[in-house]
Design an enzyme around this catalytic site. Structure first.
Site, short mmCIF file in Angstrom:
data_model
loop_
_atom_site.label_atom_id
_atom_site.label_comp_id
_atom_site.label_asym_id
_atom_site.label_seq_id
_atom_site.Cartn_x
_atom_site.Cartn_y
_atom_site.Cartn_z
CD GLN A 204 -3.87 2.16 -5.42
OE1 GLN A 204 -3.21 1.42 -6.18
NE2 GLN A 204 -4.19 3.39 -5.76
CB ILE B 278 1.09 0.66 3.78
CG1 ILE B 278 2.43 1.29 3.38
CG2 ILE B 278 0.65 -0.36 2.74
CD1 ILE B 278 3.57 0.28 3.21
CG HIS C 29 -1.97 -2.14 -1.95
ND1 HIS C 29 -1.55 -1.20 -2.86
CD2 HIS C 29 -2.76 -2.98 -2.65
CE1 HIS C 29 -2.06 -1.47 -4.05
NE2 HIS C 29 -2.81 -2.55 -3.93
CB CYS D 294 4.35 -14.21 16.69
SG CYS D 294 2.55 -14.28 16.72
CG ASN E 288 -3.37 12.07 -10.17
OD1 ASN E 288 -3.29 11.42 -9.14
ND2 ASN E 288 -2.41 12.09 -11.09
CD GLU F 179 2.17 14.03 -12.80
OE1 GLU F 179 2.78 15.09 -12.75
OE2 GLU F 179 2.52 12.99 -12.22
#
Ligand code: APR
Length: 236
Positions: free
Chosen positions: A91, A93, A109, A136, A201, A203
């Protein structure tokens, strides 16, 4: 072990020095999501949004991958060498997974180091600021935006993610609060496909889906230990 899929969130980059989103000092404590992470916010005040992502892009370039990123890169090499398949869905970036040596990374993401043209849809690798409205490189319109998936937009690589989860043996979730869908629903998809699911993780978080195994602690400790355990088992 034939097909291992990993999903990471901001927690894996926290010990590299990048802020997470929902901690007490998180990004969403200092910025309103509707102002900096929605298409409407960008239309309303593009310079504010560019400042937000230009700052994150510049900061991400100053930090280093940590032992958790490096352990996942080792795991990918081991699984692939053993004839298995490994997919890292993130997730995040930032590019810390790639800089640690991971190579099959799906940024669902988007990525800080990419610019998306709102006019022609071209994507261009981009490490500098976008706040000065550069043209661009493809259509030359000054219409570049961060190549990041905002709330209300469709995450990237969903078809590929669904395919790899279809015959997944082990699904490992690392450093995410599990509150943003569709990422938060991937563990249930993996379980439905018969995968064993593991959470690594810092927590516990209430309302989490049931995992087969949970290991709590800082990613720089828990992830390298997990990788050592998995790769030392003969049957994996
Ligand atoms: N080690 C392991 N886990 C950690 C660490 C650490 N050092 N520090 C924090 N965590 C955990 C927290 O306990 C929390 O569960 O990482 C998680 C971070 O949660 P969030 O800040 O919500 O980040 P994330 O889950 O990645 O957010 C998902 O939300 O706003 C959107 O697009 C944004 O991709 C992001 C998505």
């Amino acid at each position: 072990m034939t097909n291992l899929v990993v999903l990471t969130g901001a927690g894996i980059s926290a010990e590299s020095g990048l802020a997470t989103f929902r901690a007490s000092d998180g990004l969403w404590e200092n910025h309103r999501i509707e102002d900096v992470a929605t298409p409407e916010g960008f239309a309303r005040n593009p310079d504010l949004v560019h400042r937000f992502y230009d700052g994150r892009r510049a900061q991400a370039a100053t930090v280093e991958p940590n032992p958790a990123h490096q352990a996942l890169a080792r795991l990918e090499t081991s699984v692939t060498a053993a004839g298995g398949r490994f997919t890292l869905i993130t997730q995040n970036i930032d590019d810390l997974h790639e800089r640690a040596g991971s190579y099959r990374v799906l940024h669902m993401h988007g990525e800080l180091n990419s610019a998306l043209c709102s006019t022609c849809g071209a994507r261009t690798p981009w490490t500098g600021p976008l706040g000065d409205h550069p043209n661009c490189p493809v259509c030359h319109d000054p219409a570049l935006r961060p190549d990041v998936v905002w709330f209300g937009e469709v995450p990237y690589h969903l078809d590929r993610i669904e395919r790899v989860l279809d015959d997944c043996d082990l699904f490992v979730v690392i450093g995410t609060s599990g509150v943003v869908y569709p990422a938060a629903g991937l563990a249930s998809l993996a379980r439905a496909a018969g995968a064993r699911t593991i959470l690594l993780n810092l927590e516990e978080q209430e309302g989490w889906v049931r995992y087969d195994e949970v290991r709590l602690g800082p990613a720089t400790e828990v992830v390298p230990q997990f990788v050592a355990d998995v790769t030392s088992r003969p049957d994996w």
